[in-house]
Motif scaffolding. Structure first.
Motif, PDB file in Angstrom:
ATOM      1  N   CYS A  34     -59.379 -38.383  75.137  1.00 23.40           N
ATOM      2  CA  CYS A  34     -60.270 -38.571  76.304  1.00 23.40           C
ATOM      3  C   CYS A  34     -61.474 -38.746  76.077  1.00 23.40           C
ATOM      4  O   CYS A  34     -61.823 -37.937  75.293  1.00 23.40           O
ATOM      5  CB  CYS A  34     -59.595 -38.062  77.375  1.00 23.40           C
ATOM      6  N   GLU A  35     -62.196 -39.319  76.917  1.00 23.18           N
ATOM      7  CA  GLU A  35     -63.629 -39.094  76.628  1.00 23.18           C
ATOM      8  C   GLU A  35     -64.365 -37.577  76.839  1.00 23.18           C
ATOM      9  O   GLU A  35     -65.164 -37.338  76.237  1.00 23.18           O
ATOM     10  CB  GLU A  35     -64.436 -39.736  77.924  1.00 23.18           C
ATOM     11  N   HIS A  36     -63.822 -36.908  77.733  1.00 22.84           N
ATOM     12  CA  HIS A  36     -64.320 -35.435  77.786  1.00 22.84           C
ATOM     13  C   HIS A  36     -63.800 -34.917  76.430  1.00 22.84           C
ATOM     14  O   HIS A  36     -64.880 -33.818  75.795  1.00 22.84           O
ATOM     15  CB  HIS A  36     -63.431 -34.511  78.823  1.00 22.84           C
ATOM     16  N   CYS A  37     -62.764 -34.955  75.738  1.00 27.27           N
ATOM     17  CA  CYS A  37     -62.502 -34.382  74.732  1.00 27.27           C
ATOM     18  C   CYS A  37     -63.205 -34.744  73.347  1.00 27.27           C
ATOM     19  O   CYS A  37     -63.685 -34.155  72.468  1.00 27.27           O
ATOM     20  CB  CYS A  37     -61.009 -34.297  74.314  1.00 27.27           C
ATOM     21  N   ALA A  38     -63.218 -36.088  73.314  1.00 24.85           N
ATOM     22  CA  ALA A  38     -64.244 -36.709  72.533  1.00 24.85           C
ATOM     23  C   ALA A  38     -65.340 -36.185  72.453  1.00 24.85           C
ATOM     24  O   ALA A  38     -66.096 -35.812  71.419  1.00 24.85           O
ATOM     25  CB  ALA A  38     -64.097 -38.109  72.558  1.00 24.85           C
ATOM     26  N   ALA A  39     -66.288 -36.182  73.580  1.00 23.55           N
ATOM     27  CA  ALA A  39     -67.445 -35.386  73.730  1.00 23.55           C
ATOM     28  C   ALA A  39     -67.573 -33.977  73.358  1.00 23.55           C
ATOM     29  O   ALA A  39     -68.520 -33.481  72.895  1.00 23.55           O
ATOM     30  CB  ALA A  39     -68.114 -35.731  75.180  1.00 23.55           C
ATOM     31  N   SER A  40     -66.666 -33.549  73.706  1.00 18.29           N
ATOM     32  CA  SER A  40     -66.465 -31.986  73.499  1.00 18.29           C
ATOM     33  C   SER A  40     -66.206 -31.380  72.078  1.00 18.29           C
ATOM     34  O   SER A  40     -66.650 -30.522  71.598  1.00 18.29           O
ATOM     35  CB  SER A  40     -65.375 -31.161  74.186  1.00 18.29           C
ATOM     36  N   PHE A  41     -65.504 -32.085  71.314  1.00 18.98           N
ATOM     37  CA  PHE A  41     -64.888 -31.712  70.080  1.00 18.98           C
ATOM     38  C   PHE A  41     -65.371 -32.640  68.916  1.00 18.98           C
ATOM     39  O   PHE A  41     -65.062 -32.445  67.787  1.00 18.98           O
ATOM     40  CB  PHE A  41     -63.547 -31.733  70.027  1.00 18.98           C
ATOM     41  N   ALA A  42     -66.126 -33.651  69.356  1.00 23.67           N
ATOM     42  CA  ALA A  42     -66.866 -34.471  68.256  1.00 23.67           C
ATOM     43  C   ALA A  42     -68.389 -34.785  68.298  1.00 23.67           C
ATOM     44  O   ALA A  42     -68.793 -35.564  68.050  1.00 23.67           O
ATOM     45  CB  ALA A  42     -66.102 -35.953  68.262  1.00 23.67           C
ATOM     46  N   GLN A  43     -69.003 -33.654  68.558  1.00 23.53           N
ATOM     47  CA  GLN A  43     -70.695 -33.928  68.982  1.00 23.53           C
ATOM     48  C   GLN A  43     -71.118 -34.196  67.523  1.00 23.53           C
ATOM     49  O   GLN A  43     -70.609 -33.361  66.330  1.00 23.53           O
ATOM     50  CB  GLN A  43     -71.034 -32.538  69.420  1.00 23.53           C
ATOM     51  N   PRO A  44     -72.327 -34.844  67.464  1.00 20.64           N
ATOM     52  CA  PRO A  44     -72.806 -35.033  66.039  1.00 20.64           C
ATOM     53  C   PRO A  44     -73.340 -33.851  65.617  1.00 20.64           C
ATOM     54  O   PRO A  44     -74.136 -33.105  66.329  1.00 20.64           O
ATOM     55  CB  PRO A  44     -73.917 -36.194  66.320  1.00 20.64           C
ATOM     56  N   ARG A  45     -73.502 -33.424  64.278  1.00 20.66           N
ATOM     57  CA  ARG A  45     -74.348 -32.396  63.748  1.00 20.66           C
ATOM     58  C   ARG A  45     -74.759 -32.584  62.339  1.00 20.66           C
ATOM     59  O   ARG A  45     -74.699 -33.492  61.945  1.00 20.66           O
ATOM     60  CB  ARG A  45     -73.186 -31.086  63.523  1.00 20.66           C
ATOM     61  N   PRO A  46     -76.029 -32.126  62.051  1.00 16.22           N
ATOM     62  CA  PRO A  46     -76.935 -32.365  60.999  1.00 16.22           C
ATOM     63  C   PRO A  46     -75.864 -32.051  59.599  1.00 16.22           C
ATOM     64  O   PRO A  46     -75.222 -31.229  59.567  1.00 16.22           O
ATOM     65  CB  PRO A  46     -77.868 -31.406  60.935  1.00 16.22           C
ATOM     66  N   ARG A  47     -75.682 -32.965  58.907  1.00 19.25           N
ATOM     67  CA  ARG A  47     -75.066 -32.905  57.603  1.00 19.25           C
ATOM     68  C   ARG A  47     -75.743 -33.520  56.578  1.00 19.25           C
ATOM     69  O   ARG A  47     -76.708 -34.337  56.466  1.00 19.25           O
ATOM     70  CB  ARG A  47     -73.423 -33.883  57.812  1.00 19.25           C
ATOM     71  N   CYS A  48     -75.305 -32.817  55.324  1.00 16.55           N
ATOM     72  CA  CYS A  48     -75.998 -33.448  53.985  1.00 16.55           C
ATOM     73  C   CYS A  48     -75.587 -34.754  53.899  1.00 16.55           C
ATOM     74  O   CYS A  48     -74.523 -35.280  54.067  1.00 16.55           O
ATOM     75  CB  CYS A  48     -75.334 -32.283  52.679  1.00 16.55           C
ATOM     76  N   ARG A  49     -76.684 -35.678  53.579  1.00 15.20           N
ATOM     77  CA  ARG A  49     -76.486 -37.072  53.441  1.00 15.20           C
ATOM     78  C   ARG A  49     -75.666 -37.441  52.114  1.00 15.20           C
ATOM     79  O   ARG A  49     -75.078 -38.505  52.125  1.00 15.20           O
ATOM     80  CB  ARG A  49     -77.799 -37.827  53.233  1.00 15.20           C
ATOM     81  N   SER A  50     -75.585 -36.304  51.083  1.00 14.16           N
ATOM     82  CA  SER A  50     -74.760 -36.654  49.949  1.00 14.16           C
ATOM     83  C   SER A  50     -73.366 -36.399  50.017  1.00 14.16           C
ATOM     84  O   SER A  50     -72.408 -36.918  49.351  1.00 14.16           O
ATOM     85  CB  SER A  50     -75.502 -36.199  48.786  1.00 14.16           C
ATOM     86  N   CYS A  51     -72.837 -35.111  50.636  1.00 14.35           N
ATOM     87  CA  CYS A  51     -71.680 -34.537  50.688  1.00 14.35           C
ATOM     88  C   CYS A  51     -71.083 -34.449  52.059  1.00 14.35           C
ATOM     89  O   CYS A  51     -69.988 -33.838  52.309  1.00 14.35           O
ATOM     90  CB  CYS A  51     -71.558 -33.508  49.856  1.00 14.35           C
TER      91      CYS A  51
END
Length: 240
Positions: A34-51
């Motif tokens: 659901c939209e609520h769970c997608a927003a709760s558990f799939a928030q973007p976070r900074p990641r290494c661009r290579s790995c």
């Protein structure tokens, strides 16, 4: 920002499929997530661009990738390989539920930088399974995700898995790399199609990166000019 990344893709998916019970919260009616769970558990976070490992804010590349640049131009992951996504991916792969491909593709498309990578690619190349594993599972989960992302660009006939490997789950990166030597090959009758091209490798989970790196090296030797990777989940072994 979060609303822009997640709400619209999941709403679009809801219009395309009959409602069902959310696999995470059990809410009904909902999409598979659901939209609520997608927003709760799939928030973007900074990641290494290579790995694609998580990084402190402001950094774009981890120290390991700076010291030892991987054979991937970029690597994009939607989520961490953690609750609830580890269970979702297990259900997808091991419980015979290929219908997860569409919602996972929607999750990937809502991930920052994923859409431009898909658009820039000449080919989406799923990581192939062994014949035995494909027979057991009945489908290749990476191929199903790639088809849901861009069916017209998906090619499962360019990269071949020419031999099986022992179970990789309990192995470290060095052992995985040793196991993967000579596992992948490019179909010699189709190698010319890769010349100077841009390839986006697709897989469900990236653990140590050994599989994706080995595949990328094979594709580069065959003539691909740019090779990147797109995965649903990235495991962080630094936490173990």
């Amino acid at each position: 920002m979060l609303h822009r990344f997640f709400t619209k893709p999941w709403r679009a998916l809801a219009h395309a499929h009959l409602p069902s019970q959310c696999a995470i919260c059990g809410g009904w009616p909902a999409q598979r997530v659901c939209e609520h769970c997608a927003a709760s558990f799939a928030q973007p976070r900074p990641r290494c661009r290579s790995c694609a490992l998580p990084l402190p804010g402001g950094a774009t590349q981890c120290g390991q990738c700076l010291l030892h640049p991987p054979p991937l131009d970029t690597c994009i992951a939607a989520v961490d390989y953690d609750y609830p996504w580890a269970g979702v991916l297990a259900d997808f792969k091991f419980h015979g539920d290929p219908s997860w491909a569409a919602p996972l593709a929607a999750l990937l498309r809502s991930t920052p930088w994923a859409e431009p990578a898909i658009e820039a690619a000449d080919w989406l190349v799923p990581i192939p399974l062994t014949r035995e594993r494909l027979g057991e599972r009945g489908f290749n989960q990476a191929q199903r995700i790639a088809l849901a992302l861009a069916s017209g660009k998906t090619r499962d006939d360019l990269l071949l898995r020419v031999r099986a490997t022992p179970d990789q789950h309990a192995l470290g990166r060095a052992q995985r790399l040793a196991n993967l030597q000579a596992v992948f090959a490019v179909d010699p009758l189709r190698a010319q199609e890769l010349s100077g091209g841009t390839v986006l490798l697709v897989d469900d989970v990236m653990t140590t990166g050994a599989t994706l790196h080995t595949a990328a090296q094979v594709l580069r030797r065959a003539g691909a000019a740019h090779v990147s990777a797109l995965v649903v989940a990235r495991a962080d072994l630094r936490e173990r």
